[in-house]
Design a protein around this motif. Structure first.
Motif, short mmCIF file in Angstrom:
data_model
loop_
_atom_site.label_atom_id
_atom_site.label_comp_id
_atom_site.label_asym_id
_atom_site.label_seq_id
_atom_site.Cartn_x
_atom_site.Cartn_y
_atom_site.Cartn_z
N LEU A 1 0.00 -3.96 -9.95
CA LEU A 1 0.47 -4.78 -8.83
C LEU A 1 -0.66 -5.06 -7.84
O LEU A 1 -0.74 -6.14 -7.26
N GLY A 2 -1.53 -4.05 -7.63
CA GLY A 2 -2.67 -4.26 -6.74
C GLY A 2 -3.61 -5.34 -7.27
O GLY A 2 -4.08 -6.20 -6.51
N PHE B 1 -4.17 -9.06 -5.34
CA PHE B 1 -5.49 -9.54 -4.91
C PHE B 1 -5.93 -10.75 -5.72
O PHE B 1 -6.55 -11.67 -5.18
N SER B 2 -5.62 -10.76 -7.02
CA SER B 2 -6.05 -11.87 -7.86
C SER B 2 -5.37 -13.18 -7.45
O SER B 2 -5.97 -14.26 -7.52
N ARG C 1 3.19 -12.59 -3.97
CA ARG C 1 2.33 -11.53 -3.45
C ARG C 1 3.11 -10.60 -2.54
O ARG C 1 2.89 -9.38 -2.54
N MET C 2 4.02 -11.15 -1.74
CA MET C 2 4.82 -10.32 -0.85
C MET C 2 5.67 -9.34 -1.65
O MET C 2 5.77 -8.15 -1.31
N VAL C 3 6.28 -9.84 -2.73
CA VAL C 3 7.11 -8.96 -3.57
C VAL C 3 6.26 -7.88 -4.23
O VAL C 3 6.65 -6.70 -4.26
N THR C 4 5.11 -8.26 -4.74
CA THR C 4 4.25 -7.26 -5.39
C THR C 4 3.71 -6.25 -4.39
O THR C 4 3.53 -5.08 -4.73
N ASP C 5 3.46 -6.68 -3.15
CA ASP C 5 3.01 -5.73 -2.13
C ASP C 5 4.09 -4.68 -1.85
O ASP C 5 3.80 -3.49 -1.71
N ILE C 6 5.34 -5.12 -1.77
CA ILE C 6 6.44 -4.18 -1.52
C ILE C 6 6.57 -3.20 -2.68
O ILE C 6 6.67 -1.99 -2.48
N GLY D 1 -7.95 -3.81 -7.20
CA GLY D 1 -7.56 -5.18 -6.90
C GLY D 1 -8.63 -5.94 -6.14
O GLY D 1 -8.93 -7.10 -6.46
N HIS D 2 -9.22 -5.28 -5.14
CA HIS D 2 -10.25 -5.93 -4.35
C HIS D 2 -11.48 -6.23 -5.22
O HIS D 2 -12.11 -7.29 -5.08
#
Length: 325
Positions: free
Chosen positions: A30-31, A35-36, A80-85, A149-150
């Motif tokens: 997910l990270g 980021f991607s 991205r918001m969903v994957t961050d959660i 991810g970064h």
């Protein structure tokens, strides 16, 4: 997990990851995805401005193109918001499970000691180490998904920018090289300041634990004033140690962050000259502007991670001190 006097950081970290491998794998995946996906808006914006430049005489299709661009960017950001959660959830599951595992193992190792053998440090210090130090090390594996991810974003962003303007992109690599040498210079100081700070915290906690366990004795001996005075001395030492470490950490972060900012400024100036000379389109400039900030922060992120490794060395040593050899 077996504690001993030579436990490497990578061994301890890998043991925690193996305890909850699926949560860790999900967090890493997910990270990397989160980021991607930051690469997509910049590429969409570049395509839009290239299309605008190519259709300067016919602007009838631009409103539709703009709406499609906005919808795609919104869709990317929602994903991205969903994957961050989900990533924060999986990281929290890993962190809490690792803390429970380490506390149970530490307590089991302590209970294996002969009953007549005292703890190597005061009880209050043991509690402090099993709370703050243990939580710090249990949180360490959750840094890896963000770093992965970064790094993924930085690598692909640099590849895309390098294909457009190699000379400008090369400037982005200078902070990464500088951070390597700055971290090598700061490594021993990090170890020293972190150790002094942790020891000063433990001395205050240990003294408070012993004081609360001997209040009646202190009253009988009329030693309240002396105990309070000694606590003031310990607190002053703790204050100085934490201020010293906090100042060094702030200077280190400031240096690494500003290296990235200087690189961004140089690349923007170079891009401006390239636009004037006709070798750089507006779309290219928009893409560079979209990628530059996050890509330039990667050296700072690496510096923070390396300094965190130095702190974990101190944390592991302190945890192993309270367990049998």
């Amino acid at each position: 997990m077996i504690m001993n006097n030579t436990l490497p950081i990578k061994t301890g970290t890998w043991s925690l990851i193996r305890y909850r491998p699926w949560h860790f794998a999900l967090s890493v995946a997910l990270g990397i995805y989160a980021f991607s996906m930051r690469l997509v808006p910049g590429w969409l914006e570049k395509s839009f401005f290239d299309q605008v430049a190519g259709q300067a005489a016919d602007t009838s299709t631009l409103p539709n193109t703009l709406w499609v661009l906005l919808l795609l960017i919104v869709a990317v950001e929602l994903s991205r918001m969903v994957t961050d959660i989900l990533g924060n959830w999986s990281a929290a599951k890993l962190r809490m499970a690792a803390q429970s595992l380490m506390r149970i193992n530490l307590l089991q190792n302590i209970l294996r000691k002969p009953g007549a053998e005292p703890l190597p440090v005061p009880t209050g210090d043991v509690i402090n180490r099993m709370d703050d130090d243990l939580a710090d090390f249990a949180d360490f594996p959750t840094w890896i998904p963000e770093i992965a991810g970064h790094a993924t974003f930085a690598i692909f962003a640099l590849i895309i920018m390098f294909r457009i303007a190699p000379g400008i992109t090369a400037v982005a690599l200078l902070p990464l090289i500088a951070v390597f040498f700055v971290t090598r210079w700061a490594w021993s100081r990090f170890l020293s300041y972190v150790r002094i700070s942790r020891v000063s915290d433990s001395r205050v906690t240990a003294f408070l634990g012993e004081t609360f366990g001997a209040i009646q004795v202190m009253k009988v001996a009329d030693a309240e004033a002396g105990a309070i005075g000694y606590l003031r001395e310990l607190s002053e030492e703790r204050r100085k140690a934490n201020v010293r470490f906090g100042l060094f950490w702030a200077i280190f972060r400031s240096v690494t962050d500003n290296m990235g900012d200087v690189a961004v400024a140089l690349m923007v100036v170079m891009a401006g000259f390239s636009i004037q000379q006709g070798g750089f389109s507006v779309g290219d400039f928009v893409l560079f502007s979209s990628y530059l900030f996050l890509a330039s922060q990667f050296p700072s992120q690496i510096g923070s991670y390396l300094s965190e490794i130095a702190q974990q060395r101190v944390v592991l040593d302190r945890l192993q001190e309270i367990t049998p050899a």
